[in-house]
Design a protein around this motif. Structure first.
Motif, PDB file in Angstrom:
ATOM      1  N   VAL A  88       0.773  -1.255   0.035  1.00 57.64           N
ATOM      2  CA  VAL A  88       0.155  -0.021   0.036  1.00 57.64           C
ATOM      3  C   VAL A  88       0.853   1.005   0.068  1.00 57.64           C
ATOM      4  O   VAL A  88       0.511   2.346  -0.681  1.00 57.64           O
ATOM      5  N   ASP A  89       2.214   1.181   0.432  1.00 58.65           N
ATOM      6  CA  ASP A  89       2.880   2.291   0.509  1.00 58.65           C
ATOM      7  C   ASP A  89       4.126   2.345  -0.683  1.00 58.65           C
ATOM      8  O   ASP A  89       4.949   2.961  -0.648  1.00 58.65           O
TER       9      ASP A  89
ATOM     10  N   GLY B  84       3.865   0.257  -4.975  1.00 56.98           N
ATOM     11  CA  GLY B  84       3.213   0.421  -6.183  1.00 56.98           C
ATOM     12  C   GLY B  84       1.894  -0.689  -6.007  1.00 56.98           C
ATOM     13  O   GLY B  84       1.162  -0.671  -7.140  1.00 56.98           O
ATOM     14  N   GLY B  85       1.591  -1.062  -4.735  1.00 54.17           N
ATOM     15  CA  GLY B  85      -0.032  -1.878  -4.813  1.00 54.17           C
ATOM     16  C   GLY B  85       0.253  -3.281  -5.273  1.00 54.17           C
ATOM     17  O   GLY B  85      -0.842  -3.918  -5.290  1.00 54.17           O
ATOM     18  N   GLU B  86       1.113  -3.800  -5.391  1.00 52.56           N
ATOM     19  CA  GLU B  86       1.361  -5.259  -5.845  1.00 52.56           C
ATOM     20  C   GLU B  86       1.065  -6.138  -4.536  1.00 52.56           C
ATOM     21  O   GLU B  86       0.964  -5.876  -3.505  1.00 52.56           O
ATOM     22  N   PRO B  87       0.397  -7.418  -5.095  1.00 50.73           N
ATOM     23  CA  PRO B  87       0.194  -8.234  -3.938  1.00 50.73           C
ATOM     24  C   PRO B  87       1.423  -8.853  -3.143  1.00 50.73           C
ATOM     25  O   PRO B  87       2.407  -8.994  -3.874  1.00 50.73           O
ATOM     26  N   VAL B  88       1.137  -9.011  -2.038  1.00 51.54           N
ATOM     27  CA  VAL B  88       2.541  -9.449  -1.246  1.00 51.54           C
ATOM     28  C   VAL B  88       2.702 -10.848  -1.458  1.00 51.54           C
ATOM     29  O   VAL B  88       1.747 -11.784  -2.052  1.00 51.54           O
ATOM     30  N   LYS B  89       4.202 -11.286  -1.228  1.00 47.82           N
ATOM     31  CA  LYS B  89       4.281 -12.569  -1.658  1.00 47.82           C
ATOM     32  C   LYS B  89       3.606 -13.586  -0.623  1.00 47.82           C
ATOM     33  O   LYS B  89       3.744 -13.086   0.733  1.00 47.82           O
ATOM     34  N   PRO B  90       3.657 -14.828  -0.903  1.00 56.06           N
ATOM     35  CA  PRO B  90       2.782 -15.860   0.072  1.00 56.06           C
ATOM     36  C   PRO B  90       3.708 -16.286   1.093  1.00 56.06           C
ATOM     37  O   PRO B  90       5.063 -16.141   0.745  1.00 56.06           O
TER      38      PRO B  90
END
Length: 230
Positions: free
Chosen positions: A78-79, A81-87
């Protein structure tokens, strides 16, 4: 050679805080480091964290499971590029539970909860310390869970300062020229577990020892993988 054959014994640093020297064998260290290098690659890879006051942390970081930002967690960067976090990988949770069980045996009291550990670990922060990087005194208080925190160290040794739950500053009565808190040397392969009465203790890394990593590991700098339950 003697250190490799006979690692130092595990030590209870404070109630609820246990140092487990050389918890990870050389092969496990290489496995964890290889995983860290994969996690560091974009998207949602290694980043420099900017604090609310505009300053930047000297330690660079990758999140697993949920993205940490000052001061909370989110499913995406969120702070950035908005990419999904790694699992978060299941095997890292198993390593953390095994470390908690080992720490509980040293503590000799049920400060970490049930044995064997049944915590569903699901998040981790991977911190990279280059030359001169440090971590100020802080506490891990952004998680909803009170489960023990498990920290694994790779690469350069560091001074790990473990304080108390009252505050990050120097306690009353401690002279300015004296070290306060308990200073522990963490080396490659070490684990550190803190929970129960020590779960919200302030801690930090005032300095590392550049060039002290095991040569066979192929790492310059320090990597710290801190496993938590959200």
């Amino acid at each position: 050679m003697s250190e490799e054959l006979f690692p130092p014994p595990a030590v209870q640093v404070a109630a609820g805080a246990v140092h487990l020297p050389r918890r990870l064998a050389p092969g496990a260290q290489r496995e964890l480091l290889a995983a860290c290098r994969r996690w560091a690659v974009p998207p949602a890879g290694l980043r420099t964290v900017r604090m609310p006051n505009g300053s930047r942390m000297s330690v660079r970081q990758v999140s697993l499971g949920r993205h940490w930002y000052p001061y909370g967690y989110a499913a995406t960067v969120v702070d950035g590029g908005g990419e999904p976090v790694k699992p978060f990988p299941d095997w890292l949770g198993r390593w953390a539970r095994a470390a908690v069980d080992a720490a509980a045996e040293v503590a000799g009291e049920p400060v970490f909860g049930a044995v064997p550990c049944a915590v569903e670990y699901d998040i981790a922060l991977v911190n990279f310390y280059g030359d001169g990087a440090r971590m100020g005194m802080h506490r891990d208080s952004d998680e909803r869970s009170a489960a023990p925190v498990v920290s694994f160290s790779l690469g350069d040794a560091c001074v790990f300062r473990f304080g108390n739950t009252e505050g990050r500053g120097r306690p009353l009565g401690v002279p300015p020229d004296e070290v306060w808190g308990r200073d522990v040397e963490l080396r490659s392969g070490d684990a550190f577990v803190f929970g129960g009465p020590a779960r919200l203790a302030y801690h930090g890394v005032p300095r590392t020892e550049p060039g002290s990593a095991p040569p066979a590991l192929g790492l310059r700098g320090r990597v710290n993988v801190t496993v938590r339950a959200y």
